[in-house]
Write a protein that holds these residues in place. Sequence first.
Motif: not given
Length: 243
Positions: A146-150, A156-160, A170-181, A201-205
């Motif tokens: 989905i992410l690679g073909n949009t 964007g992403v609503e991350l559950h 690793d949730i904070p790392e995955y959030i950083k990977k998503l960045g502005r998406r 940690s997720a909310i902080q990221a």
Amino acid sequence: MKVGIQFYSFKPEIDSGGFDKALGMAARCGVEGVELFSLYDIPAITYRKALNEAGVACYGTHNHLQPLINDIDGVMAYNYTLGNPMVICHYLTAEERGTRDKWLFAAEAINKAATILKRNGFECAYHNHDFEFGEVFDGECGMDIILGNTDPHLVGVELHIGQLPRFGIDIPEYIKKLGRRLKVLHVHTFQREGEPFDSSSAIQAARALDVEWAIVENVFAAPTDMGAVKKSIGIIRDLARGL
């Protein structure tokens, strides 16, 4: 960061007492907005009046893929009446996934819908469950397809985050990977058995990325304990404010 609640958390009350009663309960929880799930059988103006009376805004609606493909004009008209800026594709049925080609078709369809939505003043995002990470094709999971073909500027992403630990992510790392998406952080404070779920940690990221909304959801909806819900909202609000 603002705090809202996914309306599905009140599904038992919606089923027994109506959505307007449930909206009033959401307002008493102290949230700034609600995110609606697939209840398009209720006229949008009826929702809008109830939202206004409850004093809460709609930020986000959950939409199946087919309306985004077959009735994008209707989706936009409905969300315009709601005053909602964020249209979210929240689920792919079993028939809509299961092969790489189906995932690619879904990505293309979401991207096409997002293009039209953007042109008309809406944002678009994709909301994950667990199957996006569980279905893997040649080393690439559904979420990556989905992410690679949009277009990252359109979808964007609503991350559950509650769905990620079982896959060793690793949730904070995955959030950083998503960045502005990352447009919306979907959190919940309880797992199926009721243990606390640590969202800090997720909310902080997400705060570091200036994500605007944290949406709380009780995924396993049961008759609402208002005291527990208010406590959960308070915890999330403090985290969202960096307290």
